[in-house]
Write an enzyme that holds these catalytic residues in place. Structure first.
Site, PDB file in Angstrom:
ATOM      1  N   CYS A 175      40.698  30.438  46.441  1.00 34.69           N
ATOM      2  CA  CYS A 175      39.366  30.218  45.866  1.00 34.69           C
ATOM      3  C   CYS A 175      38.331  30.334  46.983  1.00 34.69           C
ATOM      4  CB  CYS A 175      39.305  28.832  45.241  1.00 34.69           C
ATOM      5  SG  CYS A 175      37.617  28.314  44.888  1.00 34.69           S
ATOM      6  N   GLU A 222      41.792  43.396  52.269  1.00 31.74           N
ATOM      7  CA  GLU A 222      41.459  43.889  50.924  1.00 31.74           C
ATOM      8  C   GLU A 222      40.858  42.801  50.052  1.00 31.74           C
ATOM      9  OE1 GLU A 222      45.079  45.685  49.427  1.00 31.74           O
ATOM     10  OE2 GLU A 222      44.733  47.528  50.532  1.00 31.74           O
ATOM     11  N   GLU A 240      44.487  52.270  56.123  1.00 33.16           N
ATOM     12  CA  GLU A 240      45.804  52.410  55.503  1.00 33.16           C
ATOM     13  C   GLU A 240      45.877  53.712  54.725  1.00 33.16           C
ATOM     14  OE1 GLU A 240      47.036  49.282  52.899  1.00 33.16           O
ATOM     15  OE2 GLU A 240      46.473  47.659  54.266  1.00 33.16           O
TER      16      GLU A 240
END
Lengths: 668, 668, 668
Positions: A115, A150, A308
């Site tokens: 969170c 990410e 990546e």
């Protein structure tokens, strides 16, 4: 601050020696050397290992990994590892787990599971980042900081609800302003206390999922808040890193055209951009190219890192095709052509277990160096070594801009009417593709960017018009440039309220048109557009020219003969409006006409499979990348005399220039 | 212990007189007699009736039903009725209701609704079973015990979480071992306390449903735990039954190729196997045949019971076709051909209300005996009477084995990559079908079974290799047998960790190959395999022969010419590897070549619609079942001289042998 | 009480001046006058504005709106505005928010968001309605009361569970009766206490959504309870309105063929019916016509109001096509032809924000009166003015009735077997369409209606037979009429229990048939019916004639040659049974044969695109509406001499009568 300075393109990728017995590291480094690997991304998922309990830190594995890297002459991109909670933290502070769109508090599992509003998470994540920075700031292997991983997703818990209300208070100032912005009088939603506001989700304003909301205003603000909430996590980590390490560049890996986060809100806070390139299946090469150019646009054209890509296959999709021979090399040089100053893989060694065990890797489960994939990686490593620093720091001299706007994306896709089938990135990509395949370099930029450098500005599906953008677009045309807008451009203001003027709102004057109504049809219906090699679909705005001249018209229905495409003279330039979703040949034709007016068609525009991209190196030398995306040779005639940096061969102007299947040349 | 001893095949099915006024029983028994019904399954859903309150039992309805059955000369398969909670129990102990995959505690409703870890459920269910056993152990009608009903589903409540942790502690011993087994270092999941482990579900490790998990290890163990948790319920009931009744055989009705439960873990605890046969719509006859053979394989080839099938239609499907004339008879003899020693229906009389009221029944709502369905049931009843005991206790003399492994099923279908489109049972069925249609009897056995009896062992999609299986398969080949494996066989160990060797892992030596990479493509893509009458799809492993010889190759793409099928000489035998999903003609061709080598092609292998199956009766007589699945007559030439047990007619070797449309013969 | 008496068709629609600055009202009324708008629906979503806090009312905006309307000579349909909670109420009394089918208590959002069983909601809503009635009962602009808005949805909270139990106690009297009605002995569900009963939802009896329930009985009663619970809200508001205003007619806007609410239970409590017409995409014109006739049938044929339609597009669908020129006019006259005495739009002015901002409106965001849509609205306004009162109060002299039954709808679509693909409204519509396209006026009536007025009674898919309906249908045939029933008619009683007789249960005698079994097939399968220009699909009942004669038969499968359609002489009339889902040409043929027998084919039955509808005005004059749904002219020959009320032109019998594309005539 920019990307790290390196003598050559950093080459390597995600490396997780902590998953393996120690002796496997010897094999790894032996193979790294063989493949020209010089850069390792480390620590992305090590939290539970280096902090096994609230008060226990154990940096053994990172010490060993960085020391060994340094000893081997390799560099490390060091992750803070805060994207996946350790189990003890989730158990001790259940509120660090996210509450999902359905209102369900999750328990421990997966990653991207924290969170962003939880003080416990924030405290523990920054403590970890601080310790890492303190310990490794001066490590000789350290090349860059990689915060979290990410970023994405959202949390709908009470802590986030409270943070959202605070954010709203800051943004709107008063409830009257908020009620006005969200148009709450509709459906009797006038709020009289901030506490009455709930995060928009399946239990409040939404139905049929995240794209169907009763109030676009609250959902739009929620997307902005979510962007800022996660950015807050990033900034907190960055701050504690900077306290110990003022110099090493900091990034986090983005995901290209990723809807949930408005990366333009993040861009100022990155030292350099980086992203993970996993193109959609069967996507044309312009799809990853669009993402590259979007990422380059984040930092005003500065080079970015390819953080990546897979050397062979993905695993997370229903069907995971293999990169065929040559495809990896071609994709890597495409990234470099578009501004990448690093080429990294996920992953160096295949995981033995869990959900990515079948994801491609430089080193497979058998640890071999005689696989096809390893060989291709190694050959490419040698090419990058020989390329040295010649592309590093180079910039793209684009004269065509494409406006990319997360707010428009969100507003368009959460709106009811006229058609849920219109997808923002599809529309944007069609125009981007047309320009790119015609040989134009394109900057993909935020709507707030300076438009002075550009002859052509494309604004497809720019649903929302903010600030003085309309004026700035008029300025482009006034000084002789061309501005293109499309159906569903110019509809709403920054709060998703319709402009109380003719459509396309603030763009109407530049476009010289008025739109009163619009039709929508199922996807199988096609509308002929006789003047173009094209058909149209999905949405059909009915255009009343108010100064503009028709370029192409609809062929059928009661609006047959009315314009589907218009051109409006404006100052020394033009405003073009495309009132419907033309298929690709139609978009190509329109865009090529515009580019031709500005002499922006590329020298190989007639070779659809050959991508060209230009970069200008810091020393001023001009590099023309030629990328043959076809499985057949491309037979060109050299448009100028140049040397291919990859082969060292010289080619004379007018002489035959042959690109191998999936071949690459870098002409200087 | 085995199935009950009976003088003929028990014939009848589920019977619920408790739903009806008493006088309807007279009609029922009159009709039963007319149809040759001698066996009734009773009490499956009577809990709320016989225990209307915690301390109140009322066996009136069961007493009446069993006494009447006895009086009429019928036998009863008596259910414990614990598969559907009575309302008062769900209200008084809310924790007996299940918590679903989404984490939602259910309230009262449906059936299969009990938490297997709830002490209150366990206590009440076993008390009920105990009372039933005490009361009816010596009842003259009692033929068998039927515990619960169609076990399945799972519960994710806190009690189950706690039980799961206990199960894990037993299985893994230490958290270090568990962390290693599940590869938790990936994504920072190293557990430091057992309490941190949550059941894998939508709120923890899963997304997009039960097949998408971040950690295959935890989900795999959860499936095993679920199997064992429900088995625990079964064993508790069986134990209390045995306390009162040491002799009557005990079973529970399985569901064939039912993914949620590993029936091989249950098999040792059943006295005999039984199952409910509701084939998928439009399935070829080999589909139920596979399930029959799987059920027969549970108890080492001993006969099983067909506990349920519909005499006419199902109701629960979107579309519920009618069994056409003759189909019921054919399906029933197919069951017997594959080892069934009982033929029972769901249901004797159609329910008047609720969700199965339109499910087919021997007796419909109008209570008639002059319906087509009743007539077919009655004719079949007479045939079974005349057949007497001649098939009872017979066994199948198969020399071909197919390894069926729930762990491989689970591992394959919860894995990310290479293709979510590969379905375990589809692959298994393709090889089973090929062998069966070629006339071979097939034992479908667990991977741990003794392989000594078999000439041919098929291991399609055997993703997981446990224990010494690889060695045992090598032994088969060494002594001259043939072992077949396919793409995605031999990938992971018992914890779903990839083998750190060349693919196919422990099978690589026997197969004489090495696989470094694999392609996957969408289902509409087909790859030609020129040497076979076949195309390939979905997954394409790229095989490097290491001793094996190519049998067939891929026809296109960069791996054109590399092997799609290989054969490896090994000892006196062979290892065959099929590297891709061949379509059925391709699988047929490969399997027939293998069977031919061992002279295992059947005498009617050229008649694709004629199924053959052999059973050897306890007296040693050999029964050849011929089943014509076509709606046209099958014109054969008798391969031997024999007598048809159904007609009593003798057929001479070489003479014409005609099977009616959907016809059956049992040649002795 | 009936609909309000007006001198002409009220014309206008939903108007929300409260969303706008005051000065925009001047523009609005100027444009209203220009378009002939005389009626405004006001206050539908003003709760949060007029009651911003528990004890604060502020009627400024309504005062202004009604006063201005009166000053301009316009009428107001005044809504009580209780369909969307104000935020403060949801915050102060969380229990007013609904708990959804998944068992999740919602928080604040959307509309239709109130729990019908919540005392707090009931109290606040009726207080508001009372205040409104007190304040505006005598306002000169007040024409009608519009309670709430588009009632629908359901709540599954504890308060609703308790109310459900009370409702059940009233309905069933005892638990024994309830257990018998729901057939609870099936699956061990015998309730021993009312408290054990839970609302049927995803956490109790349902799976795969609202249509899949273990017990049809409980779900059916829940649907009835839900209907009554919302009706209770309506009645409470109506009561307090009546206390202040005994005279003004009261309505609420229905939604045509809306499954969730049985409008027949509501009908007696409305002063007049009204509904919102948003036909499904690409629906034939008989689809809205069916809904019109259903709405007219609510009040025994009395005229109703068209409360909403869009002047141009919807917004809520995935694809929202534009009404083409003429379509709005045609749809409006279709409504009038079927009994509408008002023609109102949603909405007068397009919302600036939120999810309906792209929904069509008379006045768009630019506020123009020179748009195509505005022009069409204004032209239509003038036509309605010139039409005056000539259609008001007129009634439809239908001799054909179609039985429409929510209980059958529910029972059919929540049943398992034989086919989930059969949709009640599709079957009903096929028969309705056939009759309408053959020129017959049709009353769509509840099954309890008086059947005396009708020659033909159609009962398609009348799954449930209640009370003395079978006898009343027999009476129709006995006196010479024709009754038609279809597959899946006559299956269950009022509790969804199968009749314990031959299918079609109580209809069997009238139909002269017996059905023992039924086949079902996937939708792509079609069964030829050689005697008809038709094929059949989905469900195939196998009919044994017991007095009836075959009209058409199945062409294939084992039941080839058995009847697909039968006709049974009964008294002076006939019973027709259609045993399968004939495609439309087949239904057309059957229905036309029946209508022909009663001379009920219309004069233009050979013009499939021309709809005819008759209304008889209070003065006895007969109006024949001709509606051309084709985009080409319809060239007819006048069947009688008449005057077209719209043009004033006279047409002679036998003379050519041309309808424009999408043209309308009202022949008197």
């Amino acid at each position: 601050m920019t990307a790290p300075r390196t003598p050559k393109i950093p080459y390597g990728g995600d490396y997780n020696p902590e998953q393996w017995p120690e002796d496997i590291c010897d094999d790894d480094h032996r193979l790294f050397t063989r493949a020209g690997i010089d850069t390792l991304t480390v620590g992305v998922f090590t939290w539970s290992l280096i902090q096994p309990a609230p008060d226990t830190y154990d940096f053994t594995v990172l010490d060993r990994t960085l020391d060994r890297a340094a000893a081997e002459g390799r560099q490390v991109c060091l992750a803070t590892g805060t994207a996946a909670l350790p189990p003890w933290l989730a158990k001790r502070h259940p509120e660090v787990n996210r509450t999902d769109f359905e209102g369900r508090r999750h328990r421990y599992g997966q990653r991207h599971n924290f969170c962003p509003s939880s003080p416990a998470y924030r405290e523990h994540a920054t403590a970890l980042a601080s310790r890492l920075a303190e310990r490794y700031a001066d490590h000789p292997a350290l090349l860059a900081w990689h915060i979290n991983n990410e970023y994405g997703g959202a949390c709908y818990c009470e802590l986030c609800a409270e943070a959202f209300r605070e954010w709203l208070r800051d943004r709107h100032g008063s409830l009257d302003a908020l009620n006005d912005a969200w148009w709450t009088t509709f459906w009797s939603h006038r709020y009289t206390d901030w506490d009455q506001i709930e995060p928009p989700n399946a239990l409040t304003e939404h139905w049929r999922g995240p794209d169907h909301t009763a109030f676009q205003g609250i959902t739009l603000d929620w997307f902005r808040f979510t962007t800022d909430a996660l950015l807050g996590c990033f900034l907190a980590e960055k701050e504690v890193i900077r306290a110990h390490d003022p110099d090493t560049p900091v990034t986090t890996n983005f995901m290209g055209t990723f809807r949930p986060l408005d990366y333009h809100r993040w861009a100022p806070h990155l030292d350099f951009a980086s992203w993970d390139n996993y193109p959609p299946l069967d996507a044309p090469p312009t799809r990853p190219a669009l993402a590259h150019d979007l990422m380059r646009g984040l930092k005003d054209g500065a080079p970015f890192w390819l953080m990546e890509q897979t050397p062979s296959t993905t695993a997370c999709r229903d069907v995971n095709p293999l990169r065929r021979p040559g495809e990896l090399r071609l994709a890597t040089f495409q990234a470099i052509a578009h501004g990448a100053d690093a080429a990294l893989y996920f992953q160096m060694r295949a995981s033995r277990g869990a959900c990515e065990k079948y994801h491609g890797a430089v080193i497979g489960h058998a640890g071999r160096d005689d696989t096809r994939v390893f060989r291709e990686v190694a050959v490419l490593g040698r090419e990058l070594e020989s390329l040295g620093d010649r592309t590093l720091g180079a910039r793209t001299p684009a004269r065509t801009a494409l406006l990319f706007d997360w707010d428009s994306w969100w507003a368009l896709e959460i709106s009811d009417g006229p058609s849920r089938l219109v997808k923002y990135v599809d529309v944007v990509h069609a125009y981007y593709r047309a320009a790119r395949e015609a040989g134009a370099d394109v900057d993909v930029i935020p709507q707030s960017a300076d438009l002075a450098p550009y002859d052509v500005v494309l604004a497809p599906a720019l649903h929302m018009i903010k600030g003085d953008l309309a004026t700035r677009l008029e300025d482009v045309a006034a000084r002789g440039g061309t501005v293109l807008a499309t159906f569903l451009s110019g509809r709403v203001d920054a709060h998703d309220r319709a402009f109380l003027t003719d459509v396309p709102g603030p763009l109407a004057r530049l476009m010289g048109i008025r739109v009163d109504e619009w039709d929508a049809r199922p996807p199988e219906f096609t509308q002929p557009v006789p003047e173009l090699p094209a058909e149209a679909r999905l949405v059909f705005e009915i255009v009343l020219p108010r100064g503009a001249e028709p370029v192409a018209t609809y062929g059928t229905d009661f609006y047959a003969g009315t314009p589907a495409v218009t051109r409006n003279p404006y100052g020394d330039g033009e405003g073009w409006y495309i009132a419907t979703a033309l298929d690709q040949p139609g978009v190509d034709e329109v865009v090529r006409r515009i580019l031709a007016r500005h002499h922006l068609l590329g020298p190989y525009a007639d070779h659809p499979s050959v991508e060209t991209a230009t970069r200008v190196a810091p020393d001023g030398s001009r590099l023309l990348f030629l990328l043959n995306h076809a499985p057949e040779p491309a037979r060109l005639t050299a448009h100028t005399t140049a040397t291919d940096l990859l082969t060292g061969k010289r080619v004379e102007q007018g002489a035959p220039l042959v690109l191998d299947p999936l071949g690459v040349a870098i002409l200087q």
